[in-house]
Design an enzyme around this catalytic site. Structure first.
Site, mmCIF file in Angstrom:
data_model
loop_
_atom_site.group_PDB
_atom_site.id
_atom_site.type_symbol
_atom_site.label_atom_id
_atom_site.label_comp_id
_atom_site.label_asym_id
_atom_site.label_seq_id
_atom_site.Cartn_x
_atom_site.Cartn_y
_atom_site.Cartn_z
ATOM 1 N N ARG A 127 3.232 7.670 -0.201
ATOM 2 C CA ARG A 127 4.294 8.496 -0.429
ATOM 3 C C ARG A 127 4.968 8.395 -1.950
ATOM 4 N NH1 ARG A 127 6.909 11.318 3.727
ATOM 5 N NH2 ARG A 127 6.237 9.404 5.103
ATOM 6 N N GLU B 240 0.824 -1.158 -0.029
ATOM 7 C CA GLU B 240 -0.120 0.065 0.044
ATOM 8 C C GLU B 240 0.765 1.158 0.059
ATOM 9 O OE1 GLU B 240 -3.038 -1.840 3.205
ATOM 10 O OE2 GLU B 240 -1.495 -0.489 3.762
ATOM 11 N N PRO B 241 1.806 1.545 -1.079
ATOM 12 C CA PRO B 241 2.473 2.945 -1.167
ATOM 13 C C PRO B 241 1.541 4.045 -1.154
ATOM 14 C CG PRO B 241 2.614 1.772 -3.305
ATOM 15 C CD PRO B 241 1.494 0.795 -2.097
ATOM 16 N N TYR C 165 7.909 17.011 12.093
ATOM 17 C CA TYR C 165 9.161 15.631 12.153
ATOM 18 C C TYR C 165 10.318 16.392 11.973
ATOM 19 C CZ TYR C 165 4.610 13.532 10.307
ATOM 20 O OH TYR C 165 3.259 13.146 10.143
ATOM 21 N N CYS D 138 1.186 33.027 13.060
ATOM 22 C CA CYS D 138 1.738 33.874 14.183
ATOM 23 C C CYS D 138 2.529 32.821 15.106
ATOM 24 C CB CYS D 138 0.283 34.483 14.988
ATOM 25 S SG CYS D 138 -0.760 34.945 13.795
HETATM 26 N N1 LLP Z 1 -0.613 1.763 4.989
HETATM 27 C C1 LLP Z 1 -0.827 2.143 6.102
HETATM 28 C C2 LLP Z 1 -1.528 1.239 6.960
HETATM 29 C C3 LLP Z 1 -0.533 3.106 6.848
HETATM 30 O O1 LLP Z 1 -0.659 3.381 7.927
HETATM 31 C C4 LLP Z 1 0.366 3.969 5.784
HETATM 32 C C5 LLP Z 1 0.747 5.173 6.365
HETATM 33 C C6 LLP Z 1 0.446 3.675 4.442
HETATM 34 C C7 LLP Z 1 0.039 2.382 4.072
HETATM 35 C C8 LLP Z 1 1.278 4.670 3.450
HETATM 36 O O2 LLP Z 1 2.356 4.660 3.968
HETATM 37 P P1 LLP Z 1 3.257 5.577 2.721
HETATM 38 O O3 LLP Z 1 3.758 4.852 1.797
HETATM 39 O O4 LLP Z 1 2.827 6.950 2.281
HETATM 40 O O5 LLP Z 1 4.598 5.878 3.623
HETATM 41 N N2 LLP Z 1 2.251 11.986 7.980
HETATM 42 C C9 LLP Z 1 3.719 11.011 7.857
HETATM 43 C C10 LLP Z 1 3.532 9.905 7.123
HETATM 44 C C11 LLP Z 1 2.468 8.985 8.105
HETATM 45 C C12 LLP Z 1 2.039 7.862 7.119
HETATM 46 C C13 LLP Z 1 0.797 6.935 7.876
HETATM 47 N N3 LLP Z 1 0.700 5.771 7.346
HETATM 48 C C14 LLP Z 1 4.475 12.011 7.017
HETATM 49 O O6 LLP Z 1 4.433 13.165 6.530
HETATM 50 O O7 LLP Z 1 5.818 11.475 6.818
#
Ligand code: LLP
Length: 423
Positions: free
Chosen positions: A283, A280-281, A324, A351
């Protein structure tokens, strides 16, 4: 020399005759004129190419994690390119369904899904629900008593693997709010219960070890940890979650979706896993296709200390630096290949002193008020995690391709800000 690395720009980036940047054949300065700033610009062909790469790497079942960036156009695009959609709330579900994505292509996630979210998802007929807790199994059974619907489920397993990333986005460790712990025996107890429950059909297991993971080896560790239970239960499906990282700044390197898929497939083969493996990508699909354009409004020099460059957005359209400490590059769309010899602090208009987008932003000399300034690789977890703090309207989003720009989310207006205020 510090020229912005080309690799951080969208695939379709080209430099025009005056040194200006075009994406999808569109001049960024003209887009800013037409749609205003801040503005999210996405290279549509790149989004499509990444979705197709994910499908090639993992096969049918691979899902786009919509939390990274979602609107109806994005949901439709991912669906058209063959991906399923992972939604993590009733809101994400509503947008995916509103885009016309068939419910069977949707996977519902969440560590605390409400009765209402579960009811809506089941009644819509979502393809998979990823069950996160014993309380959720209780809820599914209660709902089944009401309407008799049997949901196809995966169980989210916490494999006890610590992927090295920011602690806020690490999720595979034992001390996690997510999933059924493997080491404490909850994973086995949950499988036992799901197998005998009339409310669910257990079709597989799921694990998500974290996000912005640069080392594909952590997935090998997760697969090794999961292999005994996967093989023992002999279920048809295994999702390895999302999380593969992307490069945000000069010098960073991340595996491609294809490389990630290869590592996962080989690790599964070594572990004797015969289940269909998906992922499940989020990002890796959306981040590098997006750029944010801002207009510079105020430049302040603090002699002997630094120059502050304030733009018309801030941590409301990109909270990642504040949350982060995430790094971003900066460049001027009018001179994308210019040597960035000056260091300034790019701040927003909120602000708070913490409203910093890029603490040490490299810019070429000659930056003036009225210039456009841009941050690349902002396509994931920027707009989706944005807020309306200080009641700034959320920015518009345009998709660009073949010299055409298409507005997919319009900028909010003051009327939008007042729309829910019924006092
Ligand atoms: N599957 C599940 C169950 C997840 O919780 C997430 C992300 C993904 C897939 C997708 O992950 P990705 O491939 O996008 O890394 N706000 C944070 C990232 C939080 C990710 C939460 N879950 C940031 O900006 O780095």
């Amino acid at each position: 020399m510090s020229v912005l690395p080309r690799t951080l720009l969208p695939d379709s980036a080209e430099v025009g005759p005056e040194g200006q940047l075009l994406v999808g054949g569109c001049d960024l300065a003209s887009l800013a004129e037409e749609y205003g700033t801040p503005l999210f610009v996405y290279d549509e062909a790149q989004l499509r190419a990444r979705c197709r790469e994910a499908v090639r790497a993992f096969g049918d079942g691979v899902a786009y994690a919509t939390k990274a960036f979602l609107c109806r156009a994005m949901a439709r695009l991912a669906h058209e390119e063959g991906m399923h959609l992972d939604v993590a709330s009733g809101g994400e579900l509503a947008v995916a369904l509103g885009a016309g994505v068939p419910a069977t292509r949707i996977v519902l996630h969440g560590n605390n899904k409400s009765d209402d979210e579960l009811r809506r998802a089941r009644q819509a007929g979502v393809g998979r629900i990823v069950v996160d807790s014993f309380d959720e199994l209780d809820r599914l059974e209660r709902l089944h008593d009401e309407d008799g619907i049997v949901a196809k489920v995966l169980l989210r397993i916490t494999p006890g693997v610590e992927a090295h990333t920011h602690e806020f986005v690490m999720t595979g460790q034992d001390d996690s709010k997510f999933g059924f712990g493997l080491k404490v025996g909850d994973a086995h107890r949950a499988a036992e219960r799901a197998r005998t429950s009339p409310a669910v059909e257990l079709v597989g297991l799921h694990a998500h070890i974290g996000s912005q993971v640069f080392v594909a080896g952590f997935y090998e560790q997760a697969i090794e940890a999961l292999a005994p239970i996967v093989n023992e239960l002999a279920l048809p499906e295994l999702s390895i979650g999302g999380g593969i990282g992307v490069a945000y700044v000069e010098g960073e390197e991340a595996p491609s979706l294809t490389e990630w898929g290869d590592v996962v497939r080989r690790a599964c083969e070594r572990a004797g896993i015969t289940a269909a493996v998906s992922a499940e990508p989020g990002r890796a699909i959306a981040a590098a296709a997006g750029i944010t354009l801002y207009r510079v409004g105020t430049i302040k020099d603090v002699p002997g200390i630094r120059r502050f460059v304030a733009c018309d957005g801030g941590f409301v359209d990109n909270p990642r630096p504040a949350l982060y400490g995430s790094g971003y590059e900066t460049f001027l769309p009018r001179a994308v290949e210019a040597d960035r010899t000056e260091v300034v602090r790019l701040v927003g208009k909120h602000c708070e002193s913490g409203d910093v987008l890029v603490p040490e932003a490299k810019v070429p000399p000659g930056l003036v008020v009225g210039d456009l300034i841009a941050t690349p690789v902002t396509g994931a977890y920027g707009r989706s995690m944005g807020s309306n703090y200080n009641l700034l309207p959320r920015p518009a989003v345009v998709f660009v391709a073949d010299g055409q720009a298409r507005l997919v989310v319009r900028r909010e207006t003051d009327d939008d800000l007042l729309a829910t205020d019924v006092g």
